[in-house]
Structures are given as C-alpha cells and as structure tokens.
Design an enzyme around this catalytic site. Sequence first.
Site, short mmCIF file in Angstrom:
data_model
loop_
_atom_site.label_atom_id
_atom_site.label_comp_id
_atom_site.label_asym_id
_atom_site.label_seq_id
_atom_site.Cartn_x
_atom_site.Cartn_y
_atom_site.Cartn_z
N GLU A 26 -19.07 81.74 -39.79
CA GLU A 26 -20.42 82.24 -39.53
C GLU A 26 -20.47 82.95 -38.17
OE1 GLU A 26 -23.40 79.61 -37.86
OE2 GLU A 26 -22.17 77.90 -38.49
N LYS A 160 -26.23 68.24 -38.37
CA LYS A 160 -26.57 68.12 -36.96
C LYS A 160 -27.43 66.88 -36.74
CE LYS A 160 -26.28 73.07 -36.04
NZ LYS A 160 -25.98 73.58 -37.39
#
Length: 311
Positions: A26, A160
């Site tokens: 990414e 996360k």
Amino acid sequence: MTDFHIRYGVEVADALRDGRPVVALESTIVSHGLPRPQNLRVARQIEQAVRDAGAVPATIGMLGGQLTVGLDDAGLTRLATVDGVTKLSVRDLAVAAATGADGATTVAATSAVAAAAGIGVFATGGLGGVHREAAQTFDESADLVTLARTPIAVVCAGVKSILDVGATLERLETLGVAVIGYRTRRFPGFYLTDGGFDLDWSVDSPEQVAAALAARDEHAVHTGGLIVANPLPVDEQLDPELHDRTLADGLARLASDGVTGKAVTPYLLSHFHSATAGASLTVNVRIILRNADLAARIAVAAAAPRTDSPA
C-alpha cells in the site's frame, strides 16, 4: 486525461507476465502512516525486504489520476513528500482518476487493485476495522467488506489496537473472511504480540498459506480474502503498559478535539509517535518489514511449481 487503464511498472509487468512472485504494497503508509522524512526511507526498505525474500514489490498508488501498480522511486518520492495526497479507498478510485488526483491507496483499495492485477499476496502493517463507539457512529473501515469479496492474502499484524479488536473479528467472521495465525493461535494486536482473542486456525509455514490459497482457487467456492496474522515476538512489541496509557490518553484527546472519520487513525498514530518518544514508530516499522518478508515468502511458495502426485 481520457485513458484510465491501470499502469504497470516495468518490473511488475515483467514479473506478472513471467509468472514470478509479486507482493502488493500500500501507499497510505508512505503518505499518511509514517512521518516525514522517515516515510520515504521506510518505503524503500519495505520494497527491499520483498526483494530480499525473492519476490517483486508492487507498491500501488495514484499519480495525477493515473492508477499505478508498481510505483517507481520517483513516484514513491512524490507521494512521500508532496502535500495534498488524498487517502483513497475503493470508492474513491474512479473520482480521483477523473479529477487527476495524487492519491495513496488504503488496505481496501490496494487489495482490490492488486486482485484486479492478478497479484495474490499483499503485505501491510495493520488492518482497519470497527472503530470504538461504532454502535453509535457506525464507523467501520471499508477494509472489511472489501476483503469479503476480494481473493487476496493479506499479511498483517492484526487490527490496529486503536480500534475495537473484538468487534472487528466478529465482523470478519460474519463477512466470511478467513483469519489464520502465523505460528500462533492468538490474534495479534498490532503494537502488541497478543490482541486478546483466540484464533481457530494456525499455520506454520509460507507453504501452508500457499496451499490454502490454492485450495480456495481450486474449490472455486469462496472468493473472499485470507488474513494472515503475523505477530511480533514478545521482545519486539511495544511495552504493554506504555501502550495502554498512550491509548487511553489518545482516545480522550480524540473526543475532546472532535476528530472523526478518516482523520481518526492518523491522529491516533501521530499521538502514539509523540507520546512514546518514537518507540511506536520503531515498532510500526518492524511490523511492516516482518510482514513484507513473510508475504514475499508466501508469494514465492505460491508461484512454485506444484509437486502433487497424479491421481
């Protein structure tokens, strides 16, 4: 601009044509996930980690409306250094192309573009997921629904830890996204080795992941993604007490400053960086480099000739 076809870097185009292993990367981590000037240096290190493990890196991003699979160094530099780079999810790609934007792809967008390009393995740091207070805000990352319909393996360090990890795992189950631990039965918590939740499946080698991908393709029953959860070793994680204090303080600041939507994740990651005196950044870099290495080894295993005995 009238030609909206995906552009391929020369190295990536050659590798895809020849059937050599390729790993998608990414670009949001370059433009939004890491501070300058470390972001460009780390982006280059990530690509090198993929090469060192035998695969070709394909960093995905948009330059002047041109969606590109396999950014060259000039493209990486541009996304790492210019202001105004837009964070692109899947829904944003067409409009960003039409308006000539510079954009960095999220996990969702990178997964979708990689799959469209014929790339089966993607390395990232941590997934997006269900945000805290989602019962009131309905705030959930597009990563989840995109992975439900995208046949790609995503190597990550879990979700996360600033998100609602338990709710995210429940959503992944509902959406039919498979989650396997790499040499663990516990779901990692990004900065932390253990995110507090058990996993149903575990694998011990890149070859086993490659076999799972082959089985999915040959069954032709399930077209969703496969999350490969790769935890940090305990001695490489962020100190858990420091993590918990920093997270609690960050969430309080988030509420008082009225930060919402796409701004939440970069806000909290920036807070972690400052509040831990850079320790979280060191861990973050360690995470993505380890994931890039594992993803490359999975891609190499998946590209190897099959040695099955004939029936």
